[in-house]
Design an enzyme around this catalytic site. Sequence first.
Site, PDB file in Angstrom:
ATOM      1  N   PHE A 149       6.194  -1.635   1.215  1.00  0.00           N
ATOM      2  CA  PHE A 149       6.243  -0.426   0.371  1.00  0.00           C
ATOM      3  C   PHE A 149       7.580  -0.262  -0.353  1.00  0.00           C
ATOM      4  O   PHE A 149       7.658   0.425  -1.368  1.00  0.00           O
ATOM      5  CB  PHE A 149       5.978   0.830   1.230  1.00  0.00           C
ATOM      6  CG  PHE A 149       7.184   1.289   2.021  1.00  0.00           C
ATOM      7  CD1 PHE A 149       8.197   2.023   1.418  1.00  0.00           C
ATOM      8  CD2 PHE A 149       7.319   0.961   3.360  1.00  0.00           C
ATOM      9  CE1 PHE A 149       9.321   2.426   2.148  1.00  0.00           C
ATOM     10  CE2 PHE A 149       8.433   1.354   4.087  1.00  0.00           C
ATOM     11  CZ  PHE A 149       9.440   2.089   3.473  1.00  0.00           C
ATOM     12  N   LYS A 173      -1.341  -8.517  -3.441  1.00  0.00           N
ATOM     13  CA  LYS A 173      -1.836  -7.399  -2.607  1.00  0.00           C
ATOM     14  C   LYS A 173      -0.649  -6.467  -2.372  1.00  0.00           C
ATOM     15  O   LYS A 173       0.204  -6.718  -1.547  1.00  0.00           O
ATOM     16  CB  LYS A 173      -2.367  -7.937  -1.273  1.00  0.00           C
ATOM     17  CG  LYS A 173      -3.392  -7.082  -0.593  1.00  0.00           C
ATOM     18  CD  LYS A 173      -3.008  -5.887   0.225  1.00  0.00           C
ATOM     19  CE  LYS A 173      -1.985  -5.851   1.262  1.00  0.00           C
ATOM     20  NZ  LYS A 173      -1.511  -4.447   1.473  1.00  0.00           N
ATOM     21  N   GLU A 176      -0.391  -0.526   0.453  1.00  0.00           N
ATOM     22  CA  GLU A 176      -1.324   0.593   0.213  1.00  0.00           C
ATOM     23  C   GLU A 176      -0.573   1.919   0.063  1.00  0.00           C
ATOM     24  O   GLU A 176      -1.153   2.915  -0.370  1.00  0.00           O
ATOM     25  CB  GLU A 176      -2.373   0.669   1.337  1.00  0.00           C
ATOM     26  CG  GLU A 176      -1.851   0.997   2.732  1.00  0.00           C
ATOM     27  CD  GLU A 176      -1.283  -0.216   3.493  1.00  0.00           C
ATOM     28  OE1 GLU A 176      -0.924  -1.219   2.837  1.00  0.00           O
ATOM     29  OE2 GLU A 176      -1.175  -0.132   4.728  1.00  0.00           O
ATOM     30  N   SER A 226       7.496  -5.873   7.901  1.00  0.00           N
ATOM     31  CA  SER A 226       8.145  -5.740   9.209  1.00  0.00           C
ATOM     32  C   SER A 226       8.000  -7.029  10.031  1.00  0.00           C
ATOM     33  O   SER A 226       7.080  -7.821   9.803  1.00  0.00           O
ATOM     34  CB  SER A 226       7.507  -4.575   9.960  1.00  0.00           C
ATOM     35  OG  SER A 226       6.118  -4.809  10.070  1.00  0.00           O
ATOM     36  N   CYS A 281      15.794  -3.850   3.057  1.00  0.00           N
ATOM     37  CA  CYS A 281      15.989  -4.853   4.109  1.00  0.00           C
ATOM     38  C   CYS A 281      17.399  -5.410   4.098  1.00  0.00           C
ATOM     39  O   CYS A 281      17.796  -6.110   5.013  1.00  0.00           O
ATOM     40  CB  CYS A 281      14.987  -5.978   3.963  1.00  0.00           C
ATOM     41  SG  CYS A 281      15.275  -6.896   2.461  1.00  0.00           S
TER      42      CYS A 281
HETATM   43  P1  NAD Z   1       4.668  -3.458   6.953  1.00  0.00           P
HETATM   44  O1  NAD Z   1       4.873  -4.682   7.766  1.00  0.00           O
HETATM   45  O2  NAD Z   1       4.156  -2.241   7.608  1.00  0.00           O
HETATM   46  O3  NAD Z   1       3.637  -3.766   5.756  1.00  0.00           O
HETATM   47  C1  NAD Z   1       3.815  -4.853   4.883  1.00  0.00           C
HETATM   48  C2  NAD Z   1       2.456  -5.314   4.371  1.00  0.00           C
HETATM   49  O4  NAD Z   1       1.667  -5.753   5.467  1.00  0.00           O
HETATM   50  C3  NAD Z   1       1.649  -4.244   3.651  1.00  0.00           C
HETATM   51  O5  NAD Z   1       1.088  -4.807   2.501  1.00  0.00           O
HETATM   52  C4  NAD Z   1       0.572  -3.835   4.656  1.00  0.00           C
HETATM   53  O6  NAD Z   1      -0.646  -3.532   4.039  1.00  0.00           O
HETATM   54  C5  NAD Z   1       0.426  -5.066   5.526  1.00  0.00           C
HETATM   55  N1  NAD Z   1       0.181  -4.739   6.940  1.00  0.00           N
HETATM   56  C6  NAD Z   1       0.703  -3.701   7.637  1.00  0.00           C
HETATM   57  N2  NAD Z   1       0.287  -3.736   8.916  1.00  0.00           N
HETATM   58  C7  NAD Z   1      -0.528  -4.809   9.032  1.00  0.00           C
HETATM   59  C8  NAD Z   1      -1.257  -5.376  10.102  1.00  0.00           C
HETATM   60  N3  NAD Z   1      -1.257  -4.840  11.318  1.00  0.00           N
HETATM   61  N4  NAD Z   1      -1.987  -6.487   9.861  1.00  0.00           N
HETATM   62  C9  NAD Z   1      -2.012  -7.048   8.653  1.00  0.00           C
HETATM   63  N5  NAD Z   1      -1.326  -6.546   7.598  1.00  0.00           N
HETATM   64  C10 NAD Z   1      -0.585  -5.451   7.775  1.00  0.00           C
HETATM   65  O7  NAD Z   1       6.051  -3.182   6.205  1.00  0.00           O
HETATM   66  P2  NAD Z   1       6.462  -1.919   5.313  1.00  0.00           P
HETATM   67  O8  NAD Z   1       6.637  -0.735   6.193  1.00  0.00           O
HETATM   68  O9  NAD Z   1       5.575  -1.812   4.139  1.00  0.00           O
HETATM   69  O10 NAD Z   1       7.885  -2.402   4.769  1.00  0.00           O
HETATM   70  C11 NAD Z   1       9.090  -2.204   5.466  1.00  0.00           C
HETATM   71  C12 NAD Z   1       9.486  -3.441   6.225  1.00  0.00           C
HETATM   72  O11 NAD Z   1       9.627  -4.552   5.324  1.00  0.00           O
HETATM   73  C13 NAD Z   1      10.839  -3.310   6.908  1.00  0.00           C
HETATM   74  O12 NAD Z   1      10.753  -3.873   8.186  1.00  0.00           O
HETATM   75  C14 NAD Z   1      11.779  -4.128   6.025  1.00  0.00           C
HETATM   76  O13 NAD Z   1      12.915  -4.644   6.673  1.00  0.00           O
HETATM   77  C15 NAD Z   1      10.860  -5.222   5.575  1.00  0.00           C
HETATM   78  N6  NAD Z   1      11.340  -5.860   4.369  1.00  0.00           N
HETATM   79  C16 NAD Z   1      11.866  -7.107   4.485  1.00  0.00           C
HETATM   80  C17 NAD Z   1      12.376  -7.742   3.372  1.00  0.00           C
HETATM   81  C18 NAD Z   1      12.964  -9.116   3.487  1.00  0.00           C
HETATM   82  O14 NAD Z   1      13.249  -9.715   2.467  1.00  0.00           O
HETATM   83  N7  NAD Z   1      13.172  -9.640   4.680  1.00  0.00           N
HETATM   84  C19 NAD Z   1      12.336  -7.105   2.122  1.00  0.00           C
HETATM   85  C20 NAD Z   1      11.769  -5.828   2.040  1.00  0.00           C
HETATM   86  C21 NAD Z   1      11.277  -5.200   3.176  1.00  0.00           C
END
Ligand code: NAD
Length: 489
Positions: A149, A173, A176, A226, A281
């Site tokens: 997000f 994708k 959401e 995450s 991040c």
């Molecule tokens: P998230 O992991 O909750 O969601 C990321 C994506 O995964 C979304 O598109 C979501 O629909 C999908 N998703 C969520 N739960 C899922 C599941 N159980 N099974 C399958 N798909 C699933 O992450 P977020 O809250 O949207 O973003 C924040 C996180 O992203 C933080 O941990 C941040 O550190 C990380 N991040 C990392 C970087 C990097 O370059 N390392 C960059 C930006 C953000």
Amino acid sequence: MRRLKNYINGEWIDSKTEVFLDVENPGTGEIISQVPQGCKEDLDLAAAKAAEAFDEWRNFPAEKRIQYLFKMKTILENNADEIASICTMESGKTFAESKAEVVRAVENIEVACGIPTMMQGEFSEDISSGIDEFVIRQPLGVGACIAPFNFPVMISFWFFPYALACGNAYIVKPSEKVPGTMTRIFELFEELNLPNGVLNLVHGAKETVDAILTNSEIKAVSFVGSTKVAKYIYSKGTENGKRVQAQGGAKNPLVVMPDADIETTTRIIADSVYGCAGQRCLAASTIILVGDAKEKFKDKIIDDAKSKTTCYGLDKSSQMGAIITKESKIRIEKIIEDAESKGAKVLLDGRNKNVKTFEKGNYLLPTVIENVSENSEAAEKEIFGPVMNLKYVDTLDDAIKFINTGRYGNAACIFTTSGSAARKFRHEVLAGNIGVNIGVPAPMAFFPFSGWKESFFGDLHGQSKHAVEFFTQTKVVIERWHEEWTRKF
Ligand code: NAD
């Protein structure tokens, strides 16, 4: 209420799901649209159409493919303000932060425009008498990215411009939580007249992700989010024979040496910790003051944190925006409470403060805590909010030891005027992105977005030559041509 559609094979089509999720403006609390929760049928249709499109697209010369990217860059630049406004309304960040995302997206398109040379092969003549050997790079087929997000614009561009330039078809994708920004970008991209099916947008949550991970047409998956989900994506995607690059969470340390420049250092610390309300991040999270740096920097760090104006991201005065959801805000507040209950001192408390005229928004003002005990959540977990944890150590070696025992390795920064301290730091620290007098070490598009330990699962990172390698496979050819076989004319 607007219900968002998928963009598949050059058409806007309704999702087959019956379930829609509300998309909330985190800065105002308003519901701004509804996004399909997603389903396997939507994703499978997009993958089938993308696979059909791939057969034609891969045969376009690279020079022809990048003409679409040049246009893509112009579309983003010409519509940057509108895209940034939508991004702010969905993500809660400030308008300036959203605009900066568009710039980063454009940078990636520019680098991908170098594909005609970046994708070139290698050739060795006469590996044996009359025999030549060479390697060519070919696209994989269909790729897909699953975005988080916190960067609704930028993150998908770490991947798809390279994938398309290399001759792959693609599915984006979005998260959401912030689906409208990419929807608007895809509406604007209709002007490109890309062949149908080359670039598709499929909304959804877990079910859509699972469909990506199991669809046999999809050969390469790029994930950012995450760590827990990154691990899942990596193991399930590779189990199904796909290439996977999965960027995970972070908890970035920033070390301040006593010889660092006070004005620049404290200003940059505040920008790093509180930019995007800490939902980056690469945000610094634990500020490690070495030796006398505690006396010298602590008060000024708190003053600079206090000086940040928190407000709705579209308000001109805003220097820090909102937290993505109410649940996330409550989660962060609980982490602060837990730290307090285990002995931490809250030096600046951002809880329970209203932002005038935006009382329904998810705001948490800049917060600073110190003396966090090792068994509290604030010490171990990624907070992903505007919370700074001050830690005090005696030496640079102590700081490096602390950093290297952490589970994440996304970024680490040092502030110093000593070349040898900086060199030691960059040489010894176990993290993929290092900042020396830089608070957010975000690699330019022509460098890989590195990440180590639990911040990354895979081999090749996003952006740069890594992306070109990720989206192509090598084919080695060994050829023999005898002169006597050549017809004499
Ligand atoms: P998230 O992991 O909750 O969601 C990321 C994506 O995964 C979304 O598109 C979501 O629909 C999908 N998703 C969520 N739960 C899922 C599941 N159980 N099974 C399958 N798909 C699933 O992450 P977020 O809250 O949207 O973003 C924040 C996180 O992203 C933080 O941990 C941040 O550190 C990380 N991040 C990392 C970087 C990097 O370059 N390392 C960059 C930006 C953000």
